[in-house]
Design a protein around this motif. Structure first.
Motif, PDB file in Angstrom:
ATOM      1  N   ASP A 430       0.814  -1.219   0.000  1.00 52.15           N
ATOM      2  CA  ASP A 430       0.000   0.000   0.000  1.00 52.15           C
ATOM      3  C   ASP A 430       0.844   1.265   0.000  1.00 52.15           C
ATOM      4  N   ALA A 431       2.147   1.123  -0.212  1.00 60.01           N
ATOM      5  CA  ALA A 431       3.036   2.284  -0.135  1.00 60.01           C
ATOM      6  C   ALA A 431       2.672   3.338  -1.168  1.00 60.01           C
ATOM      7  N   GLU A 432       2.838   4.592  -0.799  1.00 53.87           N
ATOM      8  CA  GLU A 432       2.567   5.706  -1.709  1.00 53.87           C
ATOM      9  C   GLU A 432       3.658   6.757  -1.571  1.00 53.87           C
ATOM     10  N   ASN A 433       3.822   7.540  -2.633  1.00 55.98           N
ATOM     11  CA  ASN A 433       4.791   8.619  -2.639  1.00 55.98           C
ATOM     12  C   ASN A 433       4.059   9.948  -2.535  1.00 55.98           C
ATOM     13  N   ILE A 434       4.513  10.793  -1.619  1.00 52.13           N
ATOM     14  CA  ILE A 434       3.918  12.114  -1.405  1.00 52.13           C
ATOM     15  C   ILE A 434       4.906  13.155  -1.901  1.00 52.13           C
ATOM     16  N   ASP A 435       4.502  13.914  -2.919  1.00 54.70           N
ATOM     17  CA  ASP A 435       5.372  14.923  -3.530  1.00 54.70           C
ATOM     18  C   ASP A 435       4.703  16.283  -3.405  1.00 54.70           C
ATOM     19  N   PRO A 436       5.042  17.037  -2.361  1.00 57.52           N
ATOM     20  CA  PRO A 436       4.400  18.340  -2.172  1.00 57.52           C
ATOM     21  C   PRO A 436       4.973  19.435  -3.060  1.00 57.52           C
ATOM     22  N   GLY A 472      -1.368  11.646   4.860  1.00 58.57           N
ATOM     23  CA  GLY A 472      -0.322  12.121   3.970  1.00 58.57           C
ATOM     24  C   GLY A 472      -0.589  13.454   3.310  1.00 58.57           C
ATOM     25  N   THR A 473      -1.740  14.042   3.536  1.00 62.35           N
ATOM     26  CA  THR A 473      -2.067  15.331   2.922  1.00 62.35           C
ATOM     27  C   THR A 473      -1.271  16.455   3.572  1.00 62.35           C
ATOM     28  N   PRO A 474      -0.548  17.292   2.793  1.00 67.77           N
ATOM     29  CA  PRO A 474       0.134  18.436   3.402  1.00 67.77           C
ATOM     30  C   PRO A 474      -0.879  19.409   3.995  1.00 67.77           C
ATOM     31  N   VAL A 475      -0.647  19.818   5.241  1.00 69.09           N
ATOM     32  CA  VAL A 475      -1.608  20.704   5.909  1.00 69.09           C
ATOM     33  C   VAL A 475      -0.990  22.008   6.380  1.00 69.09           C
ATOM     34  N   ALA A 476       0.323  22.102   6.501  1.00 69.28           N
ATOM     35  CA  ALA A 476       0.936  23.356   6.955  1.00 69.28           C
ATOM     36  C   ALA A 476       2.420  23.331   6.658  1.00 69.28           C
ATOM     37  N   SER A 477       2.955  24.526   6.360  1.00 65.08           N
ATOM     38  CA  SER A 477       4.401  24.706   6.217  1.00 65.08           C
ATOM     39  C   SER A 477       4.827  25.816   7.161  1.00 65.08           C
ATOM     40  N   VAL A 478       5.807  25.533   8.001  1.00 69.68           N
ATOM     41  CA  VAL A 478       6.272  26.486   9.000  1.00 69.68           C
ATOM     42  C   VAL A 478       7.691  26.909   8.651  1.00 69.68           C
ATOM     43  N   GLU A 479       7.903  28.223   8.518  1.00 70.17           N
ATOM     44  CA  GLU A 479       9.217  28.734   8.136  1.00 70.17           C
ATOM     45  C   GLU A 479       9.793  29.696   9.163  1.00 70.17           C
ATOM     46  N   GLY A 480       9.045  30.040  10.196  1.00 71.92           N
ATOM     47  CA  GLY A 480       9.509  31.054  11.142  1.00 71.92           C
ATOM     48  C   GLY A 480      10.338  30.485  12.268  1.00 71.92           C
ATOM     49  N   GLY A 481      10.526  31.344  13.286  1.00 72.03           N
ATOM     50  CA  GLY A 481      11.197  30.910  14.501  1.00 72.03           C
ATOM     51  C   GLY A 481      12.656  30.581  14.359  1.00 72.03           C
TER      52      GLY A 481
END
Length: 661
Positions: A430-436, A472-481
């Protein structure tokens, strides 16, 4: 701390009395009547008139230690205790001796200045010598399980800690244990000298005028002075950077144990080097612990003693017992293992998963591109479950971080193609590849799963952390801090994730060669920091610094949610206050350094470190991944370095956020 408060209650205020503090002596027939003989020495001389108790350690926080028998030492220091052996042959037995060389004055104040202890040897028929060396060994190895004279904690913590104690002191003689005395320890590192200096520090109490100074210097922060020598040793073990210089000067008043330190350490830590058979570790990248606390270690390279001779990728996984010995059947091969990097994890079934990055030394002629596209799977017994080429599924390409979540899903960070592989339920079919997309995730390195089951992935070149939902759905990207060239990431039990910001490292993936990587890490010290990201993706205005951070790589969270960082430079371990500041020393806030701010916990046993993990006894394990000045034919280090008793224990195997053991 919460755990220690519970232990004091379970032991019925054991730390405040010397009579009827533990459970009553065990009655009735045991498997076998026995007698324990031994000698008590203090400052190198026999200690007569000491009250000696033989204990069985408790097997849980609510199971207090049990007194098996008592005696009083003769003028020559000798004692003999009759008792019934516990029915469990793996029970931890230990001796505590209490005496007052200064006379009744200290007794009137409720103090027992001299309290010495020793964990019994594995052979229960051995005589024991209880002295300052055995006391230091017990205090440091049992630092997370001992209050007053009482040891208790859930399995396998105290049992494994007893094994570590026997690596420091030999209770049969009161001398140095073989592991500490011989290479790769012995005169190759400062640990033996530190150990003897600690023993000399306790021996300073052999004179009636010296106890008060020791107790004052070994005072726990925010607490009254230590009440006896054992409590002093425990306080030092739990706060090794506190008053380090003054304690060193006090250690010089007695010179009973040699060789000793000639200058003050930055902190009173004890770091043991483990090498198994001595022909297994080469570029260890990371470690994972099974339910019994055994260490499963992955290597970049096949073993080679000569750094000038080319080595190819390691094709085996090494298993050490909790005290650093080669486990039966180890090393384990097959299943496609080749040149594993940083990725190793257990799933909820107890299966081991290894990401095959394809590391190999310059000059190896094997097809690295072919051998770096799989994950290997092993049973709890070390049998390969993946095929000869590994599981080549889900677009795996030069995987680094490899973690499992509590549902059994396995996640891999594909450093080679900027994607993530998700294996639901650990079923490769059932493996899948996630490419954001590379704008959201460039050069992923590590993954941590939070309390909500989300997978957080560090993007080294995008200097961000990407959160993926459990599906596996991208839900947030954090770049601060202050996230900057991040490497390792770890979750805590409060819903936060912690990011190690190298500030400079470019992993050798894609168009970055191993030569480029080496050039980057040999540059002068970069800015280094750690960032906390909360469950909503928020970060502090600025990252956390100091504590000895120097090219941070691996990061781990202990059972009290405090943070530990392995550094690829500087030969040091960093320790930061976590999100729950109540578990930190008084006056510390989240992100503050607990280890010495300028140096961290340094050790000359360390080289360049990548992985850092906490075991069920509270030991902190670091992977000596590369030599300080490496040759690219074979740059690997050859040791696992274990800081004894420093951290709050973690329940293993670690699947998802840490849980207090």
């Amino acid at each position: 701390m919460r755990r220690r408060c519970a232990l004091v209650a379970g032991a019925v205020l054991a730390a405040l009395t010397t009579t009827s503090a533990a459970a009553p002596p065990e009655e009735g027939p045991g498997p076998e009547a026995a007698r324990q003989q031994g000698t008590i020495t203090n400052g190198g001389d026999p200690l007569g008139g000491a009250e000696v108790r033989l204990y069985r350690a408790g097997d849980g926080w609510d199971d207090p230690a049990t007194v098996l028998g008592t005696a009083r030492s003769a003028p020559n220091g000798r004692f003999e205790i009759g008792y019934h052996r516990p029915s469990d042959p793996e029970s931890v037995l230990y001796v505590v001796a209490e005496a007052d060389p200064a006379g009744d004055g200290y007794r009137a104040q409720g103090r027992d200045p001299v309290r010495l202890t020793a964990v019994l040897p594995a052979s229960r028929r051995s005589r024991v010598v209880v002295n300052e060396r055995t006391t230091v060994a017990t205090a440091f190895s049992m630092a997370q399980f001992m209050e007053g004279a009482h040891i208790a904690g859930p399995r396998p913590g105290p049992r494994n800690a007893a094994l570590t104690s026997r690596n420091l002191a030999d209770a049969r003689t009161g001398g140095i244990a073989r592991v500490l005395a011989a290479p790769p320890n012995g005169d190759r590192t400062s640990t033996l000298r530190t150990f003897n200096s600690l023993a000399n520090l306790l021996a300073s109490c052999a004179g009636p005028d010296s106890c008060e100074r020791l107790f004052r210097l070994a005072r726990a922060q925010g607490q009254p002075p230590a009440r006896d020598t054992l409590q002093a040793a425990l306080n030092i073990a739990r706060a090794p950077g506190h008053r380090a210089g003054a304690l060193f000067r006090a250690s010089r008043t007695q010179r009973v144990f040699t060789p000793e330190l000639e200058s003050a350490p930055d902190a009173w830590t004890l770091a043991l080097s483990y090498v198994g058979t001595g022909r297994e570790l080469d570029g260890p990248g990371n470690v994972a612990f099974d339910a019994d606390g055994n260490a499963w270690i992955i290597n970049n390279y096949e073993f080679g003693a000569d750094p000038r001779e080319t080595v190819c990728g390691a094709e085996q996984v090494v298993k050490f017992t909790p005290d650093g010995r080669n486990a039966p059947g180890s090393p384990f091969g097959g299943g496609g293992v080749y040149g594993a990097g940083y990725g190793v994890t257990f799933d909820p079934r107890g299966d081991l998963w290894v990401g095959n990055f394809g590391f190999q030394g310059r000059g190896c002629e094997k097809d690295q591109g072919l051998l770096s596209r799989s994950v290997s799977q092993f049973s709890p017994a070390g049998l390969p479950l993946s095929p000869r080429a590994g599981w080549r599924v889900g677009g795996i390409d030069r995987p680094q971080g490899t973690v499992a979540d509590r549902s059994g899903t396995v996640w891999l960070a594909n450093c080679g193609n900027d994607t993530v592989t998700r294996i639901p339920g650990g079923d490769p079919r059932d493996a899948e590849n996630i490419d954001p997309g590379s704008e959201l995730l460039d050069t992923p390195f590590d993954i941590a799963v939070d309390t909500e089951g989300r997978a957080w992935v560090t993007g080294n070149r995008t200097s961000n952390v990407l959160a993926l939902a459990p599906d596996g759905t991208p839900v947030a990207s954090v770049e601060g801090g202050g996230i900057d060239a991040p490497m390792g990431i770890a979750s805590d039990s409060l819903g936060n994730v912690w990011v190690a910001n190298s500030g400079i490292i470019q992993p050798p993936c894609g168009d970055i060669s191993i030569e480029d990587f080496l050039e980057s890490v040999l540059d002068p010290r970069p800015e280094a920091s750690v960032t906390m990201v909360d469950a909503q993706g928020r970060t502090p205005d600025s990252p956390f610094e100091n504590g000895g951070l120097y090219i941070p790589w691996g990061i781990a969270v202990d059972g009290a949610d405090n943070v530990w960082v392995a550094n690829f430079g500087g030969q040091r371990l960093a320790h930061l206050c976590g999100a729950d500041a109540s578990s930190c020393p008084p006056g510390h806030r989240t992100g503050d350094p607990i280890s010495p701010a300028g140096t961290g916990y340094t050790s000359d046993a360390l080289v360049r470190n990548t992985g850092v993990q906490i075991d069920p006894s509270g030991n902190v394990w670091l992977a000596n991944n590369w030599q300080t000045r490496p040759r690219l034919t074979n740059p690997g280090g050859h040791e696992m370095v274990v800081f004894v008793g420093l951290a709050e224990p973690v329940e293993t195997p670690l699947v998802g956020p840490p849980q207090r053991s």
